[in-house]
Scaffold this active site. Structure first.
Site, PDB file in Angstrom:
ATOM      1  N   TRP A  20      -0.080  -8.001  -9.648  1.00 35.72           N
ATOM      2  CA  TRP A  20      -0.034  -7.047  -8.518  1.00 35.72           C
ATOM      3  C   TRP A  20       0.686  -7.616  -7.294  1.00 35.72           C
ATOM      4  CZ3 TRP A  20      -1.811  -2.186  -6.928  1.00 35.72           C
ATOM      5  CH2 TRP A  20      -1.881  -1.987  -5.543  1.00 35.72           C
ATOM      6  N   ASP A  23       2.318  -5.549   0.249  1.00 34.26           N
ATOM      7  CA  ASP A  23       3.211  -5.700   1.407  1.00 34.26           C
ATOM      8  C   ASP A  23       4.166  -6.904   1.375  1.00 34.26           C
ATOM      9  OD1 ASP A  23       0.948  -4.178   1.914  1.00 34.26           O
ATOM     10  OD2 ASP A  23       0.393  -5.220   3.739  1.00 34.26           O
ATOM     11  N   TRP A  47      -5.154  -4.552  -7.063  1.00 31.84           N
ATOM     12  CA  TRP A  47      -5.383  -5.235  -5.791  1.00 31.84           C
ATOM     13  C   TRP A  47      -6.636  -6.099  -5.846  1.00 31.84           C
ATOM     14  CZ3 TRP A  47      -8.953  -5.706  -1.909  1.00 31.84           C
ATOM     15  CH2 TRP A  47      -8.493  -6.227  -0.700  1.00 31.84           C
ATOM     16  N   GLU A 197      -1.971  -0.064  10.281  1.00 31.10           N
ATOM     17  CA  GLU A 197      -1.738  -1.226   9.444  1.00 31.10           C
ATOM     18  C   GLU A 197      -0.295  -1.675   9.659  1.00 31.10           C
ATOM     19  OE1 GLU A 197      -4.571  -1.459   5.717  1.00 31.10           O
ATOM     20  OE2 GLU A 197      -3.048   0.058   5.367  1.00 31.10           O
TER      21      GLU A 197
HETATM   22  C1  FRU Z   1      -1.475  -2.805   3.826  1.00 29.99           C
HETATM   23  C2  FRU Z   1      -2.651  -3.764   3.821  1.00 29.99           C
HETATM   24  C3  FRU Z   1      -2.684  -4.604   5.083  1.00 29.99           C
HETATM   25  C4  FRU Z   1      -3.423  -5.838   4.650  1.00 29.99           C
HETATM   26  C5  FRU Z   1      -2.963  -6.000   3.225  1.00 29.99           C
HETATM   27  C6  FRU Z   1      -4.007  -6.516   2.282  1.00 29.99           C
HETATM   28  O1  FRU Z   1      -1.090  -2.439   2.542  1.00 29.99           O
HETATM   29  O2  FRU Z   1      -3.873  -3.072   3.653  1.00 29.99           O
HETATM   30  O3  FRU Z   1      -3.263  -3.965   6.189  1.00 29.99           O
HETATM   31  O4  FRU Z   1      -3.135  -6.961   5.419  1.00 29.99           O
HETATM   32  O5  FRU Z   1      -2.536  -4.729   2.778  1.00 29.99           O
HETATM   33  O6  FRU Z   1      -3.472  -6.744   1.014  1.00 29.99           O
END
Ligand code: FRU
Length: 459
Positions: A20, A23, A47, A197
């Site tokens: 996986w 960001d 995730w 985010e």
């Molecule tokens: C955005 C997010 C961010 C966080 C990360 C965790 O996709 O939720 O806010 O830092 O992914 O993987």
């Protein structure tokens, strides 16, 4: 499943070796190398257990995978090394990330110092460097964008106050002790924007640009406007990308002064498919972004990407619809680029990832009358678990009735550049080879240029 036998795995977009990703993180051009870090779960194609994966490139196109840069191995980040940025402080690269602990309830800024080659990292003994939340901010207090001005480092995070999304602003001289300066911006849409985010904030000429991925909206927006040193007042606002797979982009300035953006495109084929394939998530191609005089963002694919354009499969200049259809009759491939400049007054459709037998097809429709581009995924796949939305965006036409389109087709990802202000990132999962493409129109089109090329693989 091996990569080449996987019909959905992109071949010229960045993907992790397996499992996986989400960001892009820590984008930086340092000592002639582009670094792409990314949110990474090395254990599964879903995730969890966030690490920072790491890859480098000299040309922005070919990536070399490096070992994981940061793992969740400290008390203050044992529940995840979340998103952040990379900066250069006192001549040395430093990573600023969110350390997550207490089952996600504690989220605070942390530092990791890198060696000169940006290959090894050690976490600061002072971590977390901010350990209390000011201003009634919620525990979602994460993701970082920074800039340097005079003696000060400025840092903006993504957060909320329980009702509205908020981007708190801090400053520091040494990265260790931070002073809260107030809210850079707060949303006034409590329905769609309760949490920002991945804020990204930078100057562009006399203006500033704030880019964020607000929850629960889950689409990426930019705002351009004025920054007075403490607060940002937006004047213009739009989506950064008009597809719904695109999320959490980050941008950086490289040695040539260009602002380059990468975004994450999540899978849209259903969880089962990702788990079966053993990988999830792909980065967009590098996008050069810039503000125009009207304060609107413009997008172009980084010119470096043209090195991937290979054999010309079709080429025509000043041709009719029938001639274009003939040219496209024998084109086949799942890693292609199509560049076209078309004049129309009603509608015309570019049909890609098309399989005449199963009738799977993805349609990029230009409605010239209503000045809109529609990306129609309703027939992209026979697999009912796939997202089958229609996305639409108004088009700022290059001239009265002419549209310039570039379609980057790479297995399950398609990036549609329509004019200079509009991009759609799409994910499609045909169940048949779907290697064909064609053009359909209601009228006699004029196509000033049509080029289709196969694209080289980077994996
Ligand atoms: C955005 C997010 C961010 C966080 C990360 C965790 O996709 O939720 O806010 O830092 O992914 O993987």
């Amino acid at each position: 499943m091996s990569h080449c036998s996987d019909p959905h795995r992109p071949q010229y977009h960045f993907t992790a070796p397996q499992q996986w990703i989400n960001d892009p993180n820590g984008l930086i051009h340092w000592n002639g190398e582009y670094h792409l870090f990314y949110q990474y779960n090395p254990h599964a194609a879903y995730w969890g257990a966030m690490h920072w994966g790491h890859a480098v490139s000299r040309d922005l196109v070919h990536w070399h995978h490096l070992p994981v840069a940061l793992a969740p191995d400290k008390d203050y980040d044992k529940d995840g090394v979340f998103s952040g940025c990379a900066i250069v402080h006192d001549g040395k690269p430093v990573i600023v990330y969110t350390g997550v602990s207490a089952n996600g309830m504690q989220q605070f800024p942390c530092l990791a110092y890198a060696d000169d080659t940006l290959r090894t990292f050690h976490k600061a003994p002072e971590n977390p460097v901010i350990h209390a939340r000011p201003d009634h901010l919620v525990h979602d207090f994460r993701d970082h964008t920074m800039w340097h001005d005079g003696e000060w480092w400025y840092q903006v995070l993504g957060s909320g106050d329980g009702t509205h999304a908020v981007a708190p602003l801090f400053r520091s001289m040494d990265l260790i002790s931070w002073e809260y300066l107030g809210r850079l911006i707060q949303s006034d849409d409590a329905v769609n924007e309760q949490l920002y985010e991945c804020p990204d904030f930078f100057a562009s000429g006399a203006q500033h640009v704030f880019i964020t991925s607000p929850l629960p909206m889950r689409r990426v927006v930019y705002m351009s406007g004025d920054f007075n040193g403490r607060t940002f007042t937006p004047q213009k606002r739009d989506y950064v990308d008009h597809g719904s797979s695109f999320y959490a982009p980050q941008s950086f300035t490289d040695a040539t002064g260009r602002r380059i953006m990468f975004g994450w495109c999540q899978e849209h084929g259903g969880d089962q498919l990702s788990r079966a394939l053993g990988w999830s998530g792909v980065m967009t191609l590098p996008r050069i972004i810039a503000l125009d005089d009207a304060g609107k963002l413009t997008y172009t694919v980084a010119p470096e990407v043209t090195v991937l354009e290979d054999e010309t499969l079709a080429h025509g200049r000043d041709i009719t619809l029938a001639q274009a259809q003939t040219l496209l009759q024998h084109v086949a491939g799942d890693a292609l680029v199509i560049h076209a400049t078309v004049s129309a007054t009603t509608t015309c459709e570019f049909v890609v990832r098309y399989d005449p037998q199963s009738k799977e097809q993805t349609i990029i429709r230009w409605d010239a009358e209503y000045q809109t581009v529609i990306c129609d995924l309703s027939q992209s796949s026979l697999n009912q678990n796939c997202v089958r939305e229609q996305y639409r965006a108004p088009i700022h036409r290059d001239s009265s009735s002419t549209l310039t389109l570039s379609l980057y087709i790479d297995h399950s990802i398609i990036e549609v550049y329509a004019g200079s202000h509009t991009v759609f990132s799409l994910r499609v999962y045909p169940t048949h080879p779907a290697q064909r493409c064609t053009i359909r129109a209601q009228e006699l089109l004029h196509i000033s240029e049509l080029v289709v090329r196969s694209m080289k693989s980077i994996v």
